[in-house]
Scaffold this motif. Structure first.
Motif, PDB file in Angstrom:
ATOM      1  N   ASN A 111      68.195  20.033  24.597  1.00 57.36           N
ATOM      2  CA  ASN A 111      69.306  20.193  23.656  1.00 57.36           C
ATOM      3  C   ASN A 111      68.779  20.061  22.231  1.00 57.36           C
ATOM      4  O   ASN A 111      68.179  19.044  21.883  1.00 57.36           O
ATOM      5  N   LEU A 112      69.011  21.098  21.447  1.00 55.44           N
ATOM      6  CA  LEU A 112      68.628  21.119  20.043  1.00 55.44           C
ATOM      7  C   LEU A 112      69.899  21.209  19.210  1.00 55.44           C
ATOM      8  O   LEU A 112      70.847  21.899  19.587  1.00 55.44           O
ATOM      9  N   SER A 113      69.909  20.537  18.080  1.00 52.53           N
ATOM     10  CA  SER A 113      71.067  20.649  17.192  1.00 52.53           C
ATOM     11  C   SER A 113      70.673  21.514  15.998  1.00 52.53           C
ATOM     12  O   SER A 113      69.550  21.444  15.506  1.00 52.53           O
ATOM     13  N   PHE A 114      71.601  22.334  15.594  1.00 50.00           N
ATOM     14  CA  PHE A 114      71.411  23.177  14.416  1.00 50.00           C
ATOM     15  C   PHE A 114      72.307  22.623  13.328  1.00 50.00           C
ATOM     16  O   PHE A 114      73.524  22.579  13.474  1.00 50.00           O
ATOM     17  N   ARG A 115      71.697  22.168  12.254  1.00 56.03           N
ATOM     18  CA  ARG A 115      72.475  21.567  11.176  1.00 56.03           C
ATOM     19  C   ARG A 115      72.131  22.220   9.845  1.00 56.03           C
ATOM     20  O   ARG A 115      70.982  22.256   9.429  1.00 56.03           O
ATOM     21  N   ASN A 116      73.143  22.753   9.223  1.00 55.08           N
ATOM     22  CA  ASN A 116      73.045  23.225   7.852  1.00 55.08           C
ATOM     23  C   ASN A 116      74.175  22.532   7.112  1.00 55.08           C
ATOM     24  O   ASN A 116      75.339  22.794   7.391  1.00 55.08           O
ATOM     25  N   PRO A 117      73.873  21.647   6.183  1.00 55.96           N
ATOM     26  CA  PRO A 117      74.908  20.850   5.537  1.00 55.96           C
ATOM     27  C   PRO A 117      75.940  21.687   4.773  1.00 55.96           C
ATOM     28  O   PRO A 117      77.047  21.227   4.521  1.00 55.96           O
ATOM     29  N   ASP A 118      75.597  22.920   4.436  1.00 55.39           N
ATOM     30  CA  ASP A 118      76.519  23.774   3.688  1.00 55.39           C
ATOM     31  C   ASP A 118      77.534  24.479   4.578  1.00 55.39           C
ATOM     32  O   ASP A 118      78.484  25.078   4.078  1.00 55.39           O
ATOM     33  N   ASP A 119      77.339  24.445   5.893  1.00 55.50           N
ATOM     34  CA  ASP A 119      78.224  25.168   6.815  1.00 55.50           C
ATOM     35  C   ASP A 119      79.547  24.436   7.020  1.00 55.50           C
ATOM     36  O   ASP A 119      79.571  23.225   7.189  1.00 55.50           O
ATOM     37  N   ASN A 120      80.625  25.219   7.064  1.00 54.36           N
ATOM     38  CA  ASN A 120      81.885  24.652   7.537  1.00 54.36           C
ATOM     39  C   ASN A 120      81.899  24.817   9.059  1.00 54.36           C
ATOM     40  O   ASN A 120      80.960  25.382   9.640  1.00 54.36           O
ATOM     41  N   GLU A 121      82.922  24.363   9.720  1.00 53.23           N
ATOM     42  CA  GLU A 121      82.960  24.363  11.189  1.00 53.23           C
ATOM     43  C   GLU A 121      82.827  25.773  11.774  1.00 53.23           C
ATOM     44  O   GLU A 121      82.080  25.997  12.724  1.00 53.23           O
ATOM     45  N   GLN A 122      83.533  26.721  11.193  1.00 54.22           N
ATOM     46  CA  GLN A 122      83.494  28.093  11.711  1.00 54.22           C
ATOM     47  C   GLN A 122      82.103  28.705  11.517  1.00 54.22           C
ATOM     48  O   GLN A 122      81.565  29.336  12.432  1.00 54.22           O
ATOM     49  N   GLU A 123      81.535  28.523  10.331  1.00 48.02           N
ATOM     50  CA  GLU A 123      80.178  29.033  10.081  1.00 48.02           C
ATOM     51  C   GLU A 123      79.179  28.379  11.024  1.00 48.02           C
ATOM     52  O   GLU A 123      78.284  29.044  11.541  1.00 48.02           O
ATOM     53  N   HIS A 124      79.344  27.074  11.213  1.00 50.64           N
ATOM     54  CA  HIS A 124      78.443  26.357  12.108  1.00 50.64           C
ATOM     55  C   HIS A 124      78.483  26.957  13.513  1.00 50.64           C
ATOM     56  O   HIS A 124      77.435  27.230  14.113  1.00 50.64           O
ATOM     57  N   ASN A 125      79.676  27.168  14.043  1.00 52.56           N
ATOM     58  CA  ASN A 125      79.806  27.729  15.392  1.00 52.56           C
ATOM     59  C   ASN A 125      79.203  29.130  15.479  1.00 52.56           C
ATOM     60  O   ASN A 125      78.531  29.465  16.459  1.00 52.56           O
ATOM     61  N   THR A 126      79.408  29.936  14.452  1.00 52.40           N
ATOM     62  CA  THR A 126      78.833  31.283  14.418  1.00 52.40           C
ATOM     63  C   THR A 126      77.311  31.208  14.377  1.00 52.40           C
ATOM     64  O   THR A 126      76.621  31.941  15.097  1.00 52.40           O
ATOM     65  N   ASN A 127      76.789  30.329  13.543  1.00 50.35           N
ATOM     66  CA  ASN A 127      75.334  30.183  13.434  1.00 50.35           C
ATOM     67  C   ASN A 127      74.716  29.669  14.736  1.00 50.35           C
ATOM     68  O   ASN A 127      73.653  30.140  15.152  1.00 50.35           O
ATOM     69  N   VAL A 128      75.375  28.717  15.368  1.00 46.83           N
ATOM     70  CA  VAL A 128      74.873  28.180  16.636  1.00 46.83           C
ATOM     71  C   VAL A 128      74.812  29.293  17.681  1.00 46.83           C
ATOM     72  O   VAL A 128      73.811  29.429  18.405  1.00 46.83           O
ATOM     73  N   LYS A 129      75.854  30.106  17.759  1.00 47.48           N
ATOM     74  CA  LYS A 129      75.864  31.220  18.716  1.00 47.48           C
ATOM     75  C   LYS A 129      74.730  32.196  18.431  1.00 47.48           C
ATOM     76  O   LYS A 129      74.055  32.667  19.348  1.00 47.48           O
ATOM     77  N   TYR A 130      74.501  32.494  17.147  1.00 50.22           N
ATOM     78  CA  TYR A 130      73.423  33.417  16.772  1.00 50.22           C
ATOM     79  C   TYR A 130      72.056  32.853  17.154  1.00 50.22           C
ATOM     80  O   TYR A 130      71.232  33.544  17.754  1.00 50.22           O
TER      81      TYR A 130
END
Length: 148
Positions: free
Chosen positions: A103-122
């Motif tokens: 399990n890896l976490s993807f964290r970008n402090p500038d992301d909101n929840e929706q952006e985070h979910n989109t980025n994680v999927k990508y």
């Protein structure tokens, strides 16, 4: 694991072990001892510290200790561009291993929840299998990579 990467891994591990041993030997030499008893006690303490540092057998520790080398394999073997590495791969953090699932976490402090979910999927779609292959090639251990 490819012959080249096996040699790289062996050289890195050897250099780390030599550096640690050199550090602990210097630490032993630099201490002033009043009695032989103190010297033996201190030596055992330093040796125990060295042994503890060297024995990190957990999968998470092994992956974390080799993460930079794994990313180098990923970048060179799969032609990942620097911008992709800095944007999508370097923000990943090793969280845990459960039943050969890394399990890896993807964290970008500038992301909101929706952006985070989109980025994680990508990242999951584009890089998870490549990361799994790079880990397998470098460490001879197979993990299914999941991005959170």
């Amino acid at each position: 694991m490819g012959f080249f990467w096996a040699n790289v891994k062996a050289n890195i591990e050897g250099a780390v072990a030599n550096a640690k041993m050199h550090y602990y030997e210097e630490k032993l030499r630099s201490d002033d001892y009043d009695e032989d008893e103190d010297e033996e006690e201190d030596y055992n303490e330093v040796q125990e510290e060295y042994d503890t540092d060297s024995i990190e057998d957990s999968p998470v520790a092994n992956i974390q200790n080799n993460w930079k080398s794994i990313l180098l394999v990923l970048q060179t073997e799969y032609n990942i561009q620097d911008i992709q590495m800095s944007t999508w791969i370097k923000p990943l953090r090793v969280e845990n291993v459960e039943d050969n699932i890394l399990n890896l976490s993807f964290r970008n402090p500038d992301d909101n929840e929706q952006e985070h979910n989109t980025n994680v999927k990508y990242v999951q779609k584009r890089f998870a299998e490549l990361l799994s292959n790079a880990i397998a090639e470098y460490m001879d251990a197979q993990y299914v990579v999941k991005i959170k």
